[in-house]
Scaffold this motif. Structure first.
Motif, PDB file in Angstrom:
ATOM      1  N   THR A 196     -41.357  18.068  16.498  1.00  0.00           N
ATOM      2  CA  THR A 196     -41.935  19.397  16.685  1.00  0.00           C
ATOM      3  C   THR A 196     -41.120  20.417  15.905  1.00  0.00           C
ATOM      4  N   ALA A 197     -41.709  21.609  15.769  1.00  0.00           N
ATOM      5  CA  ALA A 197     -40.975  22.690  15.109  1.00  0.00           C
ATOM      6  C   ALA A 197     -39.718  23.024  15.918  1.00  0.00           C
ATOM      7  N   ASP A 198     -39.789  22.826  17.231  1.00  0.00           N
ATOM      8  CA  ASP A 198     -38.610  23.027  18.083  1.00  0.00           C
ATOM      9  C   ASP A 198     -37.476  22.084  17.695  1.00  0.00           C
ATOM     10  N   ASP A 199     -37.852  20.830  17.427  1.00  0.00           N
ATOM     11  CA  ASP A 199     -36.844  19.861  16.981  1.00  0.00           C
ATOM     12  C   ASP A 199     -36.182  20.342  15.689  1.00  0.00           C
ATOM     13  N   VAL A 200     -37.000  20.874  14.792  1.00  0.00           N
ATOM     14  CA  VAL A 200     -36.472  21.355  13.513  1.00  0.00           C
ATOM     15  C   VAL A 200     -35.492  22.497  13.755  1.00  0.00           C
ATOM     16  N   ALA A 201     -35.917  23.432  14.623  1.00  0.00           N
ATOM     17  CA  ALA A 201     -35.066  24.584  14.911  1.00  0.00           C
ATOM     18  C   ALA A 201     -33.730  24.117  15.481  1.00  0.00           C
ATOM     19  N   GLU A 202     -33.791  23.102  16.327  1.00  0.00           N
ATOM     20  CA  GLU A 202     -32.587  22.600  16.962  1.00  0.00           C
ATOM     21  C   GLU A 202     -31.667  21.935  15.924  1.00  0.00           C
ATOM     22  N   GLU A 203     -32.289  21.226  15.005  1.00  0.00           N
ATOM     23  CA  GLU A 203     -31.500  20.456  14.037  1.00  0.00           C
ATOM     24  C   GLU A 203     -30.972  21.324  12.889  1.00  0.00           C
ATOM     25  N   LEU A 204     -31.760  22.277  12.461  1.00  0.00           N
ATOM     26  CA  LEU A 204     -31.396  23.016  11.246  1.00  0.00           C
ATOM     27  C   LEU A 204     -31.382  24.529  11.410  1.00  0.00           C
ATOM     28  N   GLY A 205     -31.831  25.006  12.579  1.00  0.00           N
ATOM     29  CA  GLY A 205     -31.881  26.444  12.775  1.00  0.00           C
ATOM     30  C   GLY A 205     -30.566  26.978  13.317  1.00  0.00           C
ATOM     31  N   SER A 206     -30.600  28.230  13.750  1.00  0.00           N
ATOM     32  CA  SER A 206     -29.436  28.850  14.381  1.00  0.00           C
ATOM     33  C   SER A 206     -28.164  28.655  13.577  1.00  0.00           C
ATOM     34  N   MET A 207     -28.205  29.059  12.340  1.00  0.00           N
ATOM     35  CA  MET A 207     -27.036  29.062  11.458  1.00  0.00           C
ATOM     36  C   MET A 207     -26.695  27.686  10.899  1.00  0.00           C
ATOM     37  N   LYS A 208     -27.285  26.665  11.465  1.00  0.00           N
ATOM     38  CA  LYS A 208     -26.852  25.342  11.019  1.00  0.00           C
ATOM     39  C   LYS A 208     -27.190  25.121   9.551  1.00  0.00           C
ATOM     40  N   GLY A 209     -28.448  25.348   9.208  1.00  0.00           N
ATOM     41  CA  GLY A 209     -28.847  25.146   7.824  1.00  0.00           C
ATOM     42  C   GLY A 209     -28.038  26.043   6.896  1.00  0.00           C
ATOM     43  N   ALA A 210     -27.893  27.306   7.296  1.00  0.00           N
ATOM     44  CA  ALA A 210     -27.176  28.261   6.447  1.00  0.00           C
ATOM     45  C   ALA A 210     -25.723  27.838   6.258  1.00  0.00           C
ATOM     46  N   LEU A 211     -25.097  27.408   7.336  1.00  0.00           N
ATOM     47  CA  LEU A 211     -23.689  27.025   7.232  1.00  0.00           C
ATOM     48  C   LEU A 211     -23.509  25.737   6.439  1.00  0.00           C
ATOM     49  N   MET A 212     -24.456  24.824   6.606  1.00  0.00           N
ATOM     50  CA  MET A 212     -24.347  23.586   5.841  1.00  0.00           C
ATOM     51  C   MET A 212     -24.450  23.907   4.350  1.00  0.00           C
ATOM     52  N   LYS A 213     -25.356  24.830   4.053  1.00  0.00           N
ATOM     53  CA  LYS A 213     -25.525  25.232   2.660  1.00  0.00           C
ATOM     54  C   LYS A 213     -24.258  25.921   2.158  1.00  0.00           C
ATOM     55  N   LEU A 214     -23.707  26.757   3.001  1.00  0.00           N
ATOM     56  CA  LEU A 214     -22.472  27.450   2.636  1.00  0.00           C
ATOM     57  C   LEU A 214     -21.381  26.430   2.323  1.00  0.00           C
ATOM     58  N   GLY A 215     -21.303  25.422   3.158  1.00  0.00           N
ATOM     59  CA  GLY A 215     -20.315  24.379   2.927  1.00  0.00           C
ATOM     60  C   GLY A 215     -20.557  23.673   1.609  1.00  0.00           C
ATOM     61  N   GLN A 216     -21.822  23.425   1.331  1.00  0.00           N
ATOM     62  CA  GLN A 216     -22.159  22.752   0.082  1.00  0.00           C
ATOM     63  C   GLN A 216     -21.784  23.616  -1.118  1.00  0.00           C
ATOM     64  N   MET A 217     -22.121  24.902  -1.027  1.00  0.00           N
ATOM     65  CA  MET A 217     -21.795  25.815  -2.119  1.00  0.00           C
ATOM     66  C   MET A 217     -20.294  25.898  -2.335  1.00  0.00           C
ATOM     67  N   ALA A 218     -19.598  26.093  -1.223  1.00  0.00           N
ATOM     68  CA  ALA A 218     -18.154  26.260  -1.334  1.00  0.00           C
ATOM     69  C   ALA A 218     -17.519  25.001  -1.899  1.00  0.00           C
ATOM     70  N   SER A 219     -18.185  23.881  -1.691  1.00  0.00           N
ATOM     71  CA  SER A 219     -17.625  22.629  -2.190  1.00  0.00           C
ATOM     72  C   SER A 219     -17.474  22.673  -3.701  1.00  0.00           C
ATOM     73  N   TYR A 220     -18.340  23.443  -4.331  1.00  0.00           N
ATOM     74  CA  TYR A 220     -18.283  23.499  -5.783  1.00  0.00           C
ATOM     75  C   TYR A 220     -17.176  24.426  -6.263  1.00  0.00           C
ATOM     76  N   ILE A 221     -16.752  25.299  -5.392  1.00  0.00           N
ATOM     77  CA  ILE A 221     -15.816  26.306  -5.859  1.00  0.00           C
ATOM     78  C   ILE A 221     -14.541  26.289  -5.047  1.00  0.00           C
ATOM     79  N   ASP A 222     -14.354  25.279  -4.254  1.00  0.00           N
ATOM     80  CA  ASP A 222     -13.168  25.237  -3.409  1.00  0.00           C
ATOM     81  C   ASP A 222     -12.403  23.958  -3.699  1.00  0.00           C
ATOM     82  N   GLU A 223     -11.156  24.113  -4.036  1.00  0.00           N
ATOM     83  CA  GLU A 223     -10.365  22.982  -4.521  1.00  0.00           C
ATOM     84  C   GLU A 223     -10.290  21.817  -3.527  1.00  0.00           C
ATOM     85  N   ASP A 224     -10.286  22.136  -2.246  1.00  0.00           N
ATOM     86  CA  ASP A 224     -10.051  21.074  -1.281  1.00  0.00           C
ATOM     87  C   ASP A 224     -11.305  20.285  -0.952  1.00  0.00           C
ATOM     88  N   MET A 225     -12.440  20.781  -1.373  1.00  0.00           N
ATOM     89  CA  MET A 225     -13.665  20.186  -0.880  1.00  0.00           C
ATOM     90  C   MET A 225     -13.958  18.781  -1.408  1.00  0.00           C
TER      91      MET A 225
END
Lengths: 449, 280
Positions: free
Chosen positions: A49-78
């Protein structure tokens, strides 16, 4: 964005690295590959359901995962954290259930997928960023890959981005060495682009159009009439994935590397557009140097002005070898603060790493060790230049490309005279073809003119 | 800070359970207890539970919570998780360990001058009610959907939880309304110095990194804002600004914390075990 990394080691920073790692692990981008991949998707955990999606990727989760991915390209330790995480997790985002994917197709294309398409495979064969990919055959008989976006994800990402205060705090906490505001701005742009598949379709068409007929570079065509903001339909391709190609002989790997290298340089200097994600999952290999390039969700277009400092850099560093002129060009571009109390030879030495593959007119092997040296020096906060250098945001994507490209070429142990290849493509050089692929490319270029 | 919680979570969700446990994968208890808003429910639980002077005295005088607040929290959450997701034998074993510890927890509360014992069903009921009310409140506001009927069913299923530690079932409220009525009917409610002291630590635990501390404080404010009015006035807490209590930003806060939690080894796998059993 490159500042000192004091204060690193905070718990959240470490966690965020793992988050980034997980994101990459669960989002192998588009893997237009064999059916076997399907078994790697956790259909038993499908989102229903869309609720499942919200639970899995909503509420900052998707955004933070993306942030982590982005930072991985520009952060030495990643990068290291990434590798360990990927090895440990072996995790993929759960796919949508067939019913949920059908729901999205109905909303976007107006009817059930079995009626929109002549044939529709209800089970996705690959995960994609914020979606999944199904095989289908159009009613006029074309085999296509249909990327379907998770329902509700666009709204939830928009809402996450609106909570800029929290995002800034999280970014500052997770990546204390990086400029949080710049990171969030970049994140916003990237995510807004990603949620609108029509933007990706535009970018993909730009590349597909430019490279049409190219002897070794292929970009799948978009099927416009079956694409919407949440559904992207493209030509389906078969080929070998990166890890399969890794087992080919060195000759084949060198050819593949040459094509990837040509694609990156040519896209930048001739097309003025960049597919900013040289991720191993974004290629399909067909042998004899033929490569398909997939996933244009992260594309940046450059203006002539954007390109000028890059062209100047090459000219002064590589061709004319004029250190003072190079330094002034870097200052004009904003890469280096004017009047920094640093000797010009230090500037040349440090920036020289970017040009390592093209400084010498000779065959050169890019080993994994060489690639990781480049990456480390690139982010060396102890560099004498670190206090005075800063990469403007417009070029941040270039960092990603550089690092990703080196990582890819390094893992192929690829050998070529990179300088000669670049000379063919640099618009201010127009060098003669230096390889068989170069010959074929020159013929292609004459035909398209 | 999250690491002990992660270890406990991983251990409490068995890989090869002998049976479905006390409640079973299709129970409301299973559904509700995996909600990501649980840390917030935990904070609120502590705030309510601490308002019974005798319950508070038992904790203050017989536990090393101050030295290791997160270890203590992890132990409690491990108990709840084991009784929920563990098999029947594991649940009973966990409950008898808790009951054994309780036999030693007795004394005289300095503030009220009353004798207390952790075996006293009245105290155990208070602690139970504070927890269940907090879970229902927080999950309904900030978690996955839990409608009034399911909330009542959940409270009724949870009666068994209270029984496990020694409260006769007939004394345990079995609906949301009965639960709240009970909480407000307890006369001996007050914020003793020990309670204020403990909650100050909950709101700003020592040893948090600066970056996490801010998030934790915000979460604490949400917990405060979700308390019943009487509880908030006993502590003398001000109402947090209403925009801080809105569902979406709170879920974002929880989501950020939960992602950090889920990234720790074993957590995701344990969650998948729960999910797969619930689907089976």
């Amino acid at each position: 964005m490159l500042q000192s990394r004091v204060g690193r080691g905070a718990a959240l920073a470490r966690l965020a690295m793992r988050i980034g790692g997980r994101y990459v692990a669960r989002s192998p981008r588009l893997l237009f590959a064999s059916v076997e991949r399907r078994s790697e998707l956790r259909h038993d955990l499908a989102l229903r359901t869309a609720d499942d999606v919200a639970e899995e990727l909503g509420s900052m989760k998707g955004a933070l995962m993306k942030l982590g991915q982005m930072a991985s390209y520009i952060d030495e330790d990643m990068p290291e954290a990434f590798r360990t995480t990927m090895a440990r997790l072996q995790y993929k985002a759960p796919p949508m259930s067939p019913e949920l994917a059908t729901l999205v197709i109905v909303e976007e294309l107006g009817d059930a997928p079995e009626r929109v398409f002549a044939r529709w495979d209800p089970l996705p064969f690959a995960a994609a960023s914020i979606g999944q990919v199904h095989r289908a055959i159009t009613r006029d008989g074309r085999a296509v890959a249909v990327k379907v976006q998770y329902p509700g994800i666009a709204r939830s990402i928009t809402s996450d981005l609106r909570n800029a205060a929290l995002l800034r705090r999280l970014a500052a906490a997770a990546f204390p060495g990086l400029d949080a505001r710049a990171l969030i701005d970049e994140l916003g742009e990237r995510l807004q682009e990603e949620v609108d598949y029509l933007l990706e379709a535009d970018n993909q068409e730009l590349f597909a159009g430019y490279y049409a007929g190219h002897p070794v570079i292929h970009v799948p065509n978009v099927v416009r009439e079956l694409s919407t903001p949440r559904v992207l339909t493209s030509e389906l391709l078969a080929g070998s994935r990166f890890d399969e190609m890794q087992r080919w002989d060195q000759r084949e790997r060198d050819l593949a590397a040459e094509t990837i290298y040509r694609f990156v340089i040519r896209s930048l200097y001739r097309l003025h557009a960049f597919n900013g994600d040289p991720h191993p999952g974004n290629y399909l290999f067909h042998g004899r140097g033929r490569v398909s390039f997939l996933d244009f969700g992260l594309t940046k277009r450059f203006t002539t002005e954007d390109l000028a400092p890059l062209i100047d850099g090459v000219r002064f560093m590589v061709v004319e070898r004029d250190g003072e002129a190079f330094r002034r060009a870097m200052e004009r571009a904003g890469f280096l603060r004017a009047g920094a109390p640093v000797a010009t030879e230090t500037v040349v030495d440090r920036f020289g790493h970017f040009y390592g593959t093209v400084l010498q007119d000779a065959p050169m092997t890019i080993t994994p060790a060489y690639a990781s040296t480049i990456v480390r020096r690139f982010f060396d906060a102890r560099s004498p230049l670190a206090p005075y250098s800063d990469v403007p945001r417009a070029y941040a994507i270039l960092q990603r490309i550089n690092l990703g490209l080196y990582a890819v070429l390094g893992s192929l142990n690829a050998t070529a005279n990179w300088r000669r290849i670049a000379e063919e493509i640099w618009p201010f050089r127009n060098g003669p073809p230096s390889t068989p692929i170069g010959e074929a490319e020159a013929r292609w270029e004459r035909q398209r003119a | 800070m999250l690491e002990p919680m992660a270890r406990v979570f991983e251990r409490s969700v068995p890989e090869r359970p002998a049976d479905g446990g006390l409640f079973g994968p299709h129970s409301l208890v299973w559904r509700v207890h995996r909600d990501r808003s649980f840390p917030l429910a935990g904070m609120r639980s502590l705030m309510v539970q601490a308002l019974h002077p005798l319950a508070m005295a038992g904790v203050a005088e017989h536990s090393d919570w101050r030295r290791d607040p997160f270890g203590r929290l992890a132990a409690t959450s491990g108990y709840v998780l084991t009784v929920t997701y563990g098999d029947t034998a594991a649940a009973h074993a966990a409950a008898s360990r808790v009951r054994a510890v309780h036999t030693h927890v007795r004394g005289i509360d300095a503030v009220t001058g009353l004798a207390y014992s952790a075996e006293d069903p009245a105290l155990l009921l208070w602690v139970h009610a504070g927890m269940v009310d907090s879970i229902v409140t927080i999950v309904q506001r900030y978690g996955r959907r839990l409608d009034a009927r399911d909330a009542d069913r959940y409270v009724a299923e949870m009666v068994l939880f209270a029984e496990m530690v020694g409260v006769p079932a007939r004394h345990v409220p079995a609906s949301v309304a009965a639960l709240r009525e009970y909480l407000e009917s307890v006369d001996l409610r007050q914020a003793t110095p020990a309670a204020r002291d403990a909650i100050a630590v909950v709101l700003d635990p020592p040893g948090l990194d600066d970056d996490v501390r801010e998030l934790w404080r915000d979460l604490g404010q949400v917990a405060v804002g979700s308390l019943p009015g009487w509880a908030r006035s006993m502590y003398g807490f001000a109402d947090p600004p209403p925009e801080m209590m809105e569902r979406e930003p709170v879920r974002q806060l929880i989501g950020a914390l939960d992602l950090a939690f889920e990234s720790l080894p074993g957590v995701l796998e344990a969650r998948q075990r729960i999910e797969l059993r619930m689907r089976a």
